[in-house]
Design a protein around this motif. Sequence first.
Motif, mmCIF file in Angstrom:
data_model
loop_
_atom_site.group_PDB
_atom_site.id
_atom_site.type_symbol
_atom_site.label_atom_id
_atom_site.label_comp_id
_atom_site.label_asym_id
_atom_site.label_seq_id
_atom_site.Cartn_x
_atom_site.Cartn_y
_atom_site.Cartn_z
ATOM 1 N N GLN A 3 4.513 -12.033 -29.167
ATOM 2 C CA GLN A 3 3.669 -12.721 -28.196
ATOM 3 C C GLN A 3 2.289 -12.057 -28.107
ATOM 4 O O GLN A 3 1.254 -12.732 -28.119
ATOM 5 C CB GLN A 3 4.346 -12.726 -26.827
ATOM 6 C CG GLN A 3 3.592 -13.540 -25.785
ATOM 7 C CD GLN A 3 4.259 -13.463 -24.422
ATOM 8 O OE1 GLN A 3 5.073 -12.582 -24.198
ATOM 9 N NE2 GLN A 3 3.909 -14.382 -23.539
ATOM 10 N N ASP A 4 2.262 -10.729 -28.050
ATOM 11 C CA ASP A 4 0.997 -9.996 -28.010
ATOM 12 C C ASP A 4 0.185 -10.249 -29.276
ATOM 13 O O ASP A 4 -1.037 -10.404 -29.239
ATOM 14 C CB ASP A 4 1.254 -8.495 -27.845
ATOM 15 C CG ASP A 4 1.850 -8.160 -26.481
ATOM 16 O OD1 ASP A 4 1.707 -8.987 -25.564
ATOM 17 O OD2 ASP A 4 2.453 -7.070 -26.358
ATOM 18 N N GLN A 7 -1.444 -13.718 -29.226
ATOM 19 C CA GLN A 7 -2.588 -13.768 -28.319
ATOM 20 C C GLN A 7 -3.824 -13.113 -28.936
ATOM 21 O O GLN A 7 -4.951 -13.557 -28.720
ATOM 22 C CB GLN A 7 -2.235 -13.096 -26.995
ATOM 23 C CG GLN A 7 -1.227 -13.875 -26.169
ATOM 24 C CD GLN A 7 -0.793 -13.129 -24.918
ATOM 25 O OE1 GLN A 7 -1.070 -11.936 -24.773
ATOM 26 N NE2 GLN A 7 -0.123 -13.835 -24.006
ATOM 27 N N ASP A 10 -5.066 -15.657 -32.466
ATOM 28 C CA ASP A 10 -4.792 -17.076 -32.267
ATOM 29 C C ASP A 10 -5.348 -17.966 -33.378
ATOM 30 O O ASP A 10 -5.096 -19.165 -33.416
ATOM 31 C CB ASP A 10 -5.348 -17.544 -30.914
ATOM 32 C CG ASP A 10 -6.851 -17.251 -30.777
ATOM 33 O OD1 ASP A 10 -7.438 -16.744 -31.750
ATOM 34 O OD2 ASP A 10 -7.399 -17.537 -29.697
ATOM 35 N N THR A 40 0.419 -22.357 -29.446
ATOM 36 C CA THR A 40 0.357 -22.261 -27.982
ATOM 37 C C THR A 40 1.732 -22.469 -27.365
ATOM 38 O O THR A 40 2.155 -21.719 -26.465
ATOM 39 C CB THR A 40 -0.628 -23.302 -27.422
ATOM 40 O OG1 THR A 40 -1.912 -23.096 -27.994
ATOM 41 C CG2 THR A 40 -0.718 -23.193 -25.906
ATOM 42 N N GLN A 43 3.875 -19.427 -27.870
ATOM 43 C CA GLN A 43 3.567 -18.347 -26.920
ATOM 44 C C GLN A 43 4.284 -18.572 -25.589
ATOM 45 O O GLN A 43 4.843 -17.648 -24.991
ATOM 46 C CB GLN A 43 2.062 -18.264 -26.695
ATOM 47 C CG GLN A 43 1.284 -17.737 -27.892
ATOM 48 C CD GLN A 43 -0.212 -17.736 -27.653
ATOM 49 O OE1 GLN A 43 -0.676 -18.190 -26.616
ATOM 50 N NE2 GLN A 43 -0.961 -17.231 -28.611
ATOM 51 N N THR A 44 4.304 -19.806 -25.139
ATOM 52 C CA THR A 44 4.975 -20.143 -23.885
ATOM 53 C C THR A 44 6.472 -19.885 -23.980
ATOM 54 O O THR A 44 7.097 -19.338 -23.061
ATOM 55 C CB THR A 44 4.722 -21.622 -23.525
ATOM 56 O OG1 THR A 44 3.324 -21.847 -23.420
ATOM 57 C CG2 THR A 44 5.396 -21.986 -22.216
ATOM 58 N N GLN A 47 7.212 -16.244 -23.922
ATOM 59 C CA GLN A 47 7.080 -15.740 -22.552
ATOM 60 C C GLN A 47 8.355 -16.000 -21.752
ATOM 61 O O GLN A 47 8.783 -15.173 -20.938
ATOM 62 C CB GLN A 47 5.885 -16.403 -21.856
ATOM 63 C CG GLN A 47 5.640 -15.909 -20.428
ATOM 64 C CD GLN A 47 5.324 -14.421 -20.379
ATOM 65 O OE1 GLN A 47 4.480 -13.939 -21.131
ATOM 66 N NE2 GLN A 47 6.004 -13.683 -19.501
#
Length: 258
Positions: A3-4, A7, A10, A40, A43-44, A47
Motif C-alpha cells: 500500500q505504501d 501511494q 502511483d 486506486t 489501494q482501498t 487498506q
Amino acid sequence: RHQDFLQAHDHLDIEEICTIANAGRSHHPHRLAITTTSTTNLQTQLQSITNNTHPNGIISGKTTHQKPENPAFLFTGQGSQYFEMGKELYNTQPTFRAALNHCAEILVNYDIDLIKILYKTNANKIDQTAYTQPVLFAIEYALAQLWRTWGITPSVVMGHSVGEYAAACIAGVFSLEDGLKLIAERGRLMQSLPAGGEMISLLTTEDQARSLIKPYKQQISIAAINGPESIVISGDRATLAKIIPQLQQQKIKHKKNY
C-alpha cells in the motif's frame, strides 16, 4: 508495504505491480489474492486488510506445496548466436563479466579475441564457425555461473551439439580450460571443411529422407538422425537446392542450417 509503495509510485502500471508480486515474491508462504479494477481501487482494498476487514474479492491463505526441485539447464547449439549477445549482462553483471573475461583469457591461446568478436568487431565474424562455437560455449558457461550466484542450481544439465560441451564442463566432466580447447579445435576443424556445403533439417522419416537423396548420393548424405521424424541431410549446396522443390511438393517441413 504494498500500500505504501502504491501511494509513492502511483504512476506504475498495475500489470507491472502484479507481475512483480507474482514472480518476485513466490518464495513467501502467505498469499493474498485481490480482484480489483484499478490501482486506486487496489489501494482501498489493501487498506481494508490493514483495518482487519475482508470485503468481497479478497482471498487469503497459505501455500502447502513443497519447494520445487531444481531446474534443468539445456544448452543450445550453433545457430543461436548473434552480434552483441549478452552485452547488457556483460556491462551490468560482475559475475557474468568475470566469467566471460576468464574465457577470453584462455581463448587468446587459440587466436580468438572473444570480447572483440562479441562486442567490438564486424558483426559477420561471429557467424564464422571457428569463432561461433567458442563464443557460444563461453556465453553459456558465463550464464551458468551467473544463475548459480542467483541461487539457481541445476539438478541436471543437457546440451545439443556445441551445448553438449558446455553442459559437460558445468557438470565437471572436464575443466574450463579443456572445454575451451576442445570447442576451439572443433570449430577450427569444421571451418576448414570445403566451401559450398550446407545442411537442411527435415521433419520426416529416415526412409523418406534416404529416398529423397538417393539420386544424389555422391553429393548428399544423412548427417544426423535426431529422432524418428527429425533428419538432417548435408552436402553440396547446389545439389541440395534441387531437393527443395520436392520437399515443398511433398509438404515436408524443412529448414536450412548455416
